[in-house]
Design a protein around this motif. Structure first.
Motif, short mmCIF file in Angstrom:
data_model
loop_
_atom_site.label_atom_id
_atom_site.label_comp_id
_atom_site.label_asym_id
_atom_site.label_seq_id
_atom_site.Cartn_x
_atom_site.Cartn_y
_atom_site.Cartn_z
N THR A 63 -34.04 54.19 16.23
CA THR A 63 -33.45 55.27 17.03
C THR A 63 -32.16 54.78 17.70
O THR A 63 -31.90 53.57 17.75
N ARG A 65 -31.64 54.81 20.84
CA ARG A 65 -32.05 54.01 22.00
C ARG A 65 -32.27 52.55 21.60
O ARG A 65 -31.82 51.63 22.28
N GLN A 66 -32.92 52.33 20.45
CA GLN A 66 -33.13 50.96 19.95
C GLN A 66 -31.80 50.31 19.57
O GLN A 66 -31.58 49.13 19.86
N ALA A 69 -29.90 49.28 22.69
CA ALA A 69 -30.58 48.18 23.38
C ALA A 69 -30.39 46.85 22.65
O ALA A 69 -30.31 45.79 23.28
N SER A 115 -25.98 58.07 22.21
CA SER A 115 -26.89 57.67 23.29
C SER A 115 -27.24 58.84 24.21
O SER A 115 -26.84 58.88 25.36
N ASN A 117 -29.70 61.11 26.61
CA ASN A 117 -30.74 60.79 27.60
C ASN A 117 -32.12 61.28 27.17
O ASN A 117 -33.10 60.94 27.81
N PRO A 119 -35.38 62.01 24.36
CA PRO A 119 -36.03 61.33 23.23
C PRO A 119 -35.53 61.90 21.91
O PRO A 119 -35.12 63.06 21.82
#
Length: 154
Positions: A63, A65-66, A69, A115, A117, A119
């Protein structure tokens, strides 16, 4: 003449045949961010031209998010296998038909991560696109298809 052709093909073989390697076709990019998108906060966006099919498969399974990160580690581990172009977009921003900085880069595929906010994967593949219009709506991004693109342009 025969020597010329043998020399030409020999030089291609030595260069890794990069002349025939797949590359990023995208040459024009429109970025269209809705007012109030992402809860009215900026959206970090990364475009990744990936040279290696195995790495492309791996990145296609994560994703946004991954990605964000672990981005720095991916870049350290695979710096020779990918090129990244990142930018930050703000709600209401519109960037019309800009040249794409990764055009022509050697790549098995082209990914984009946003990115948000909320899911979700927030990931697209842009393989085989010459022109792309990305619409960043309130909770997701999408590729505007050719029919919508042609209807909205004068």
């Amino acid at each position: 003449m025969r020597v010329f052709f043998h020399g030409f093909f020999f030089s291609l073989a030595l260069s890794g045949c990069s002349f025939f390697a797949p590359s990023v076709d995208l040459d024009s990019l429109t970025l269209d961010v809705a007012s109030g998108a992402n809860d009215d906060t900026p959206i970090a966006v990364d475009f990744i031209a990936v040279n290696d099919p195995d790495l492309l498969k791996q990145l296609s399974a994560i994703t946004a998010r991954q990605w964000f990160a672990e981005r720095e580690q991916f870049q350290r581990d695979y710096r020779q296998l990918m090129s990244v172009w990142g930018l930050e977009l703000v709600p209401g921003q519109f960037i019309d038909r800009q040249p794409f900085p990764l055009e022509g880069r050697r790549a098995a595929g082209l990914l984009v991560f946003a990115s948000y906010n909320t899911p979700g994967a927030h990931r697209l593949r842009l393989d085989d696109q010459r022109k792309a219009w990305l619409k960043f709506d309130s909770r997701e991004m999408r590729l505007v298809d050719d029919g919508q693109l042609n209807a909205s342009q004068p």
